[in-house]
Design a protein around this motif. Structure first.
Motif, PDB file in Angstrom:
ATOM      1  N   ARG A   1     -15.035  -8.322-103.240  1.00 36.04           N
ATOM      2  CA  ARG A   1     -16.473  -7.665-103.229  1.00 36.04           C
ATOM      3  C   ARG A   1     -16.342  -6.470-102.170  1.00 36.04           C
TER       4      ARG A   1
ATOM      5  N   ARG B   1     -14.342 -20.077-101.369  1.00 29.79           N
ATOM      6  CA  ARG B   1     -14.686 -18.541-101.739  1.00 29.79           C
ATOM      7  C   ARG B   1     -16.399 -19.084-101.569  1.00 29.79           C
TER       8      ARG B   1
ATOM      9  N   GLU C   1     -18.284 -16.069 -99.692  1.00 28.61           N
ATOM     10  CA  GLU C   1     -19.259 -15.028-100.483  1.00 28.61           C
ATOM     11  C   GLU C   1     -20.704 -15.030 -99.630  1.00 28.61           C
TER      12      GLU C   1
ATOM     13  N   TYR D   1     -20.107 -13.095 -96.519  1.00 26.44           N
ATOM     14  CA  TYR D   1     -19.955 -11.580 -96.797  1.00 26.44           C
ATOM     15  C   TYR D   1     -21.481 -11.059 -97.079  1.00 26.44           C
ATOM     16  N   GLU D   2     -22.264 -11.772 -97.677  1.00 28.85           N
ATOM     17  CA  GLU D   2     -23.657 -11.293 -98.032  1.00 28.85           C
ATOM     18  C   GLU D   2     -24.694 -11.268 -96.573  1.00 28.85           C
TER      19      GLU D   2
END
Length: 544
Positions: free
Chosen positions: A54, A101, A105, A108-109
């Motif tokens: 991403r 993961r 994730e 990351y957001e």
């Protein structure tokens, strides 16, 4: 995990490790001791060789990113997931990795949201709710110079004194809009079937334009109304471009600098009151001039091949845009201050799908709408984009009466924004004139060109379009002017009623046409073709 320095490099309870943080002295890098640089180089190489899962691109001024990367740990060989945050790589580099993961994730957001900045919006982001600005304009009060140097607007004078600012002029931002941005919508009402009660047409061509002069036969025209009620006309010719005062016909300036024919012209009034002229040449160059004295302001190598059309756009509170179309099957947007390309819309195969006409309008949401007309093999195409968002709005097919390639019947396009937050797109080509509701894409009106409807000299083998122009009338009406081979006609687009028809004596090159709503509500119709020097002017006063 033993890091080779006698220390156990255990992850946090949630499996997270802060591998590197420029602003945190307690990251893993600082715990690795003498082997820190060697170990960190190994991690950097492993992350660079990993898979980007991403990614968010930060503002162009910062040239950074936030990434989620799957990689193999160079020490243990196990798979990890790293969140790499480098919104401004020179000051905030941070790498945090995870064993799973899912948590990566989420992290990351969380980083994406934590680094949101309304003044410096992201260029792209795969988090759906996050607003992006693909063009990433500099925030208010900041300028990016042609060299790439970032300077506060207030410091431009000081920077110029110290280093010599490589700009020929200061480009002001367009005036702020009277109304706040509002969503664009379709027409507020269906087309009204009743036409005008009366139309008065007066020939007002300046006496100075009454003589024939082949040197002033126009390739293109551009008409501009000034706040004080005056009108300026620009005309493109084989050797130069001219700016004229429509009132008395006197020449204002002559701009000469292209190595081949001038094919297109466009006028714009800047936020500080100055008027500028843009010219497009067969030599592939775009040049910008002061309309007052033809002083050169900018030169741009715009296209590989002729610049067939150009148009200005003045979004509120922004620097001017210049939009061009050429033989290389592309529509391009230019930052006129730096001369850099600010965007591009390809439309087909270079040398085959020629961009013959471009038009612009600033919509109610303050976005710039760009339309382009492109001839095809068996039908012409009108493309419509929201250039601010970089998205396509419509692609209209304009069927042809026959398949022959005819330079006298190349499609042209015009755009106009209305007070009800709708906008119109009009095009002229082989079958005649077509007008669309720009929001819904529905056809508002189809009108036949004079040579197609059998009146006054028709039957010349299928008609064919020349040029098209739009002007906004009172009562949310739009006037459309279009040229055939021997006539120019103006209609009320709502009712389809013909307002006036002009016969042209010579069947020479296709007519150029411009239409302008004067400050007192009247319409000015300007046409130019062989024998005109440079144009004929008519005033229409319409009563409903």
């Amino acid at each position: 995990m033993d890091n080779g320095n006698g220390e156990i490099d255990l992850p946090e309870a949630d499996g997270r490790r802060v591998l590197y943080d420029m602003n945190d002295d307690d990251c893993r890098y600082t715990r690795w001791g003498e082997r820190a640089d060697r170990l960190w180089d190994a991690y950097q190489d492993a992350i660079a060789a990993g898979t980007v899962l991403r990614r968010t691109r930060t503002h162009a001024l910062l040239d950074g990113s936030i990434e989620l990367v799957g990689y193999d740990d160079p020490v243990t060989g196990g798979g990890r997931f790293a969140v790499v945050t480098a919104c401004d790589p020179g000051s905030d580099y941070r790498v945090v990795d995870h064993t799973e993961r899912g948590p990566a994730e989420a992290a990351y957001e969380q980083e994406v949201y934590a680094n949101l900045d309304d003044e410096l919006p992201y260029q792209s982001c795969d988090v759906f709710e996050v607003r992006v600005d693909r063009r990433s304009r500099p925030p208010a009060g900041v300028r990016v110079l042609p060299s790439g140097t970032v300077v506060a607007t207030d410091d431009l004078e000081a920077y110029d004194d110290l280093y010599g600012l490589p700009l020929r002029t200061r480009w002001p931002e367009a005036a702020a809009a009277d109304l706040a941005p509002a969503a664009v919508r379709g027409m507020a009402a269906d087309p009204r079937p009743w036409g005008p009660a009366e139309v008065r047409v007066d020939e007002v061509t300046p006496a100075a334009w009454g003589r024939a002069d082949d040197a002033l036969r126009p390739n293109a025209l551009a008409l501009l109304g000034l706040p004080d009620g005056r009108q300026l006309l620009a005309s493109a010719h084989d050797d130069a471009a001219h700016v004229w005062s429509v009132g008395d016909g006197q020449g204002v300036s002559t701009a000469s600098g292209h190595s081949e024919w001038v094919l297109s012209v466009a006028l714009a009034a800047l936020g500080d009151g100055r008027v500028v002229l843009g010219t497009g040449g067969k030599d592939g160059l775009v040049r910008v001039w002061s309309a007052r004295d033809a002083a050169a302001l900018q030169e741009i190598e715009a296209h590989r091949g002729p610049v067939n059309s150009l148009a200005w756009a003045l979004p509120p509170g922004r620097l001017p845009w210049l939009v061009t179309g050429g033989d290389d099957a592309s529509v391009r947007l230019w930052d006129v201050e730096t001369g850099r390309r600010a965007g591009e819309f390809p439309v087909g195969v270079p040398g085959v799908h020629l961009v013959w006409s471009v038009a612009t309008a600033v919509l109610s949401d303050h976005h710039v709408c760009v339309a382009a007309a492109v001839p095809g093999d068996d039908h012409d195409v009108v493309h419509v984009w929201d250039a601010t968002a970089g998205t396509r709005l419509h692609e209209f097919a304009l069927e042809r009466a026959g398949h022959a390639f005819d330079m006298r019947a190349m499609p042209r396009v015009a755009v106009a924004a209305l007070a009800d937050r709708s906008f119109r797109v009009a095009a002229v080509g082989r079958p005649g004139v077509r007008i669309w509701d720009g929001h819904t894409g529905e056809v508002v009106r189809t009108l036949p060109l004079p040579e197609d409807d059998g009146r006054e000299g028709g039957g010349d083998g299928g008609g064919g379009g020349g040029d098209v122009a739009l002007a906004v009338l009172p009562g949310l009406r739009v006037a459309v002017a279009a040229t055939g081979r021997r006539h120019t006609v103006v209609w009320d687009a709502e009712s389809g009623a013909e307002l006036t028809r002009v016969a042209h004596a010579a069947d020479g090159p296709v007519v150029a046409v411009e239409l302008l709503t004067a400050y007192d509500g009247g319409l000015l119709l300007v046409t130019g073709r062989q024998g005109d020097a440079p144009a004929r002017v008519r005033r229409l006063d319409v009563r409903w």
